[in-house]
Design an enzyme around this catalytic site. Structure first.
Site, PDB file in Angstrom:
ATOM      1  N   LYS A 150       5.246   2.093  -2.906  1.00  0.00           N
ATOM      2  CA  LYS A 150       5.082   3.238  -3.497  1.00  0.00           C
ATOM      3  C   LYS A 150       5.394   3.512  -4.905  1.00  0.00           C
ATOM      4  O   LYS A 150       5.883   2.608  -5.566  1.00  0.00           O
ATOM      5  CB  LYS A 150       6.451   4.168  -2.902  1.00  0.00           C
ATOM      6  CG  LYS A 150       5.838   5.587  -2.558  1.00  0.00           C
ATOM      7  CD  LYS A 150       4.984   5.937  -1.589  1.00  0.00           C
ATOM      8  CE  LYS A 150       4.912   7.394  -1.172  1.00  0.00           C
ATOM      9  NZ  LYS A 150       4.131   7.760   0.068  1.00  0.00           N
ATOM     10  N   SER A 208      -7.451   5.632   4.195  1.00  0.00           N
ATOM     11  CA  SER A 208      -7.277   4.573   2.820  1.00  0.00           C
ATOM     12  C   SER A 208      -7.783   3.233   3.053  1.00  0.00           C
ATOM     13  O   SER A 208      -8.390   2.657   2.312  1.00  0.00           O
ATOM     14  CB  SER A 208      -5.764   4.487   2.243  1.00  0.00           C
ATOM     15  OG  SER A 208      -5.740   5.714   1.343  1.00  0.00           O
ATOM     16  N   ASN A 216      -1.769  19.678   0.517  1.00  0.00           N
ATOM     17  CA  ASN A 216      -2.733  19.297   1.075  1.00  0.00           C
ATOM     18  C   ASN A 216      -2.750  18.989   2.674  1.00  0.00           C
ATOM     19  O   ASN A 216      -3.678  19.395   3.646  1.00  0.00           O
ATOM     20  CB  ASN A 216      -3.211  17.725   0.597  1.00  0.00           C
ATOM     21  CG  ASN A 216      -4.254  16.829   1.364  1.00  0.00           C
ATOM     22  OD1 ASN A 216      -3.855  16.437   2.361  1.00  0.00           O
ATOM     23  ND2 ASN A 216      -5.624  16.833   0.743  1.00  0.00           N
ATOM     24  N   LYS A 244       0.887  -1.158  -0.023  1.00  0.00           N
ATOM     25  CA  LYS A 244      -0.059   0.145  -0.045  1.00  0.00           C
ATOM     26  C   LYS A 244       0.829   1.237  -0.147  1.00  0.00           C
ATOM     27  O   LYS A 244       1.885   1.303   0.729  1.00  0.00           O
ATOM     28  CB  LYS A 244      -0.761  -0.223   1.176  1.00  0.00           C
ATOM     29  CG  LYS A 244      -1.708   1.181   1.428  1.00  0.00           C
ATOM     30  CD  LYS A 244      -3.090   0.727   0.635  1.00  0.00           C
ATOM     31  CE  LYS A 244      -4.163   2.070   0.641  1.00  0.00           C
ATOM     32  NZ  LYS A 244      -3.719   2.849  -0.542  1.00  0.00           N
TER      33      LYS A 244
HETATM   34  N1  GLU Z   1       0.693   8.921   0.185  1.00  0.00           N
HETATM   35  C1  GLU Z   1       0.386   8.738   1.728  1.00  0.00           C
HETATM   36  C2  GLU Z   1       1.535   8.435   2.633  1.00  0.00           C
HETATM   37  O1  GLU Z   1       2.671   8.588   2.363  1.00  0.00           O
HETATM   38  C3  GLU Z   1      -0.974   7.843   1.760  1.00  0.00           C
HETATM   39  C4  GLU Z   1      -0.604   6.517   1.400  1.00  0.00           C
HETATM   40  C5  GLU Z   1      -1.910   5.607   1.260  1.00  0.00           C
HETATM   41  O2  GLU Z   1      -3.078   6.247   1.409  1.00  0.00           O
HETATM   42  O3  GLU Z   1      -1.825   4.501   0.819  1.00  0.00           O
HETATM   43  O4  GLU Z   1       1.171   7.876   3.548  1.00  0.00           O
END
Ligand code: GLU
Length: 421
Positions: A105, A350, A219, A69
């Site tokens: 990622k 999420s 954001n 994720k």
């Molecule tokens: N990009 C966000 C983070 O670095 C959210 C990742 C997600 O929701 O999977 O935590």
């Protein structure tokens, strides 16, 4: 800066946490390297008919605790090493919050501000075409990150559904509500950090009406400013990539956000705010109880960490402090609430989105907030207790907390599952 890579520096945290736990060396060995990283070039037709190619990656760092994720960022400075490090952090972040996910990622090396909306849509769709066999609701689940948003996630979800021939919203989170997005996902990163600070305020020595400086006004920074100001705190300084402004009596947050939404840079709003423009690095040195880095990695290092006056740092960005900065801040008695806990509200909501997509039953905002609050307070408290009991930093405590869970899962799989003899 030393020759160490970002990932080398991130792995210092792993070794440090391991030194506090009695963990099989196989577990550490497994967590030192990404499971797989795929690189490709996305070929896009530009509006003027020309073609351009962009480097893109997706890393699935570790899937011991569940599907990988993590977000996809669009940034002109992205590298494979950055993607792998961010995926490593996601692995620990999901374990910190006890989410049934591993870490991943992705990135595209592009400046999205230079693209038209239709070029951006073609790029987003091309990313999914390239990684259609990497992602999947039970395999790897992307989300927004730096310079990507719900609109981009919507295009990506649509492209994936067209490729697989099913409506498959759980493949990606942070979608528009109309396509199965969750209520409360847009401010979740900031809200998680806000709940954490509120829960630990007494232990952190923060008054109910404290002052806040925010580095980065995207954001996370904007929503944090809004939540914190609504809770009686004073936002005294903010910055974006164009510069910083400072007003000790407090900034008008609603007006700043409206200006940003209209495409204005923070320093251009100084006069109407009655604020001074200050050099970007000076934001770190303003008088504020709480400093919130909400921009990019490595913004605070040994050259500027010593100037920080805040007593608490809330890392809403991923990796904003180098290990050298950590050492200086620890010595100066500054408490750092680390990224893998402080900004984990985003991936937690999420997770809620993914659950709602799979069950086809959607929760109201009250339920989202209540569930997020419960997880932040529970994991935040557990980590705070580890820090107190072991006499370590909150960052070390968060890594110890997460590594314990990862090690248990790796051992439960059986190390033969990962290493051939
Ligand atoms: N990009 C966000 C983070 O670095 C959210 C990742 C997600 O929701 O999977 O935590």
């Amino acid at each position: 800066m030393s020759d160490d890579t970002l990932l080398d520096r991130a792995l210092i945290r792993l070794e440090e946490a391991a030194s506090h736990l009695n963990i099989d060396q196989d577990v550490i060995e497994k967590l030192k390297y990404p499971r797989e990283t795929t690189k490709t070039r996305l070929l896009i037709r530009m509006d003027d008919g020309s073609r351009k190619s962009f480097l893109a990656w997706r890393c699935r760092y570790d899937d011991t605790r569940g599907p990988t994720k993590g977000g996809i960022r669009f940034h002109p400075d992205s590298t494979i090493e950055e993607v792998e490090t961010l995926a490593f952090w996601m692995t620990f972040k999901c374990a910190v919050m006890n989410l049934p996910f591993g870490g991943g990622k992705g990135a595209v090396r592009v400046d999205p501000r230079q693209l038209s909306k239709s070029e951006l849509e073609r790029l987003s769709r091309a990313y999914v075409q390239a990684f259609a066999r990497t992602v999947g609701p039970d395999r790897d689940i992307p989300a927004p990150d730096v310079y990507t948003n719900a609109m981009v996630m919507g295009w990506m979800a649509d492209e994936y559904s067209q490729i697989v021939g099913d409506v498959s919203p759980a493949v990606i989170t942070g979608k528009p509500i109309a396509l199965g997005g969750s209520l409360g996902r847009n401010d979740a990163t900031a809200r998680g950090g806000f709940y954490l600070v509120r829960h630990l305020a007494r232990e952190l020595g923060l008054a109910r009406d404290h002052t806040v400086a925010i580095q980065g006004f995207g954001n996370a920074g904007q929503f944090y400013a809004r939540l914190s100001a609504a809770d009686n705190n004073t936002i005294v300084a903010v910055s974006d990539s164009s510069g910083a402004i400072h007003r000790p009596a407090g900034l008008d947050v609603a007006r700043l956000i409206a200006g940003k939404e209209a495409g204005r840079a923070v320093p251009d709003m100084a006069a109407e705010q009655g604020a001074h423009v200050i050099p970007a690095d000076e934001l770190l040195a303003v008088e504020a109880d709480l400093l919130v880095p909400a921009a990019l990695e490595d913004m605070i290092d040994k050259t500027n960490a010593g100037s920080i006056k805040a007593k608490v740092i809330l890392e809403l960005a991923n990796g904003p402090l180098t290990p050298d900065a950590d050492t200086i801040l620890n010595a100066n008695g500054v408490t750092v609430l680390p990224d893998i806990l402080a900004n984990a509200g985003g991936v937690t909501v999420s997770y809620f989105e993914w659950v709602q997509n799979r069950q086809g039953f959607y929760w109201d905002l009250e339920e989202i907030h209540a569930r997020l609050l419960k997880i932040v307070e529970c994991e935040g408290r557990a980590i705070w207790d580890v820090a107190c009991e072991r006499g370590v930093s909150v960052r070390s405590a968060a890594y110890i907390h997460a590594l314990g869970r990862l090690a248990t899962a790796i051992e439960a799989h059986g190390t033969q599952s990962f290493f051939s003899s």
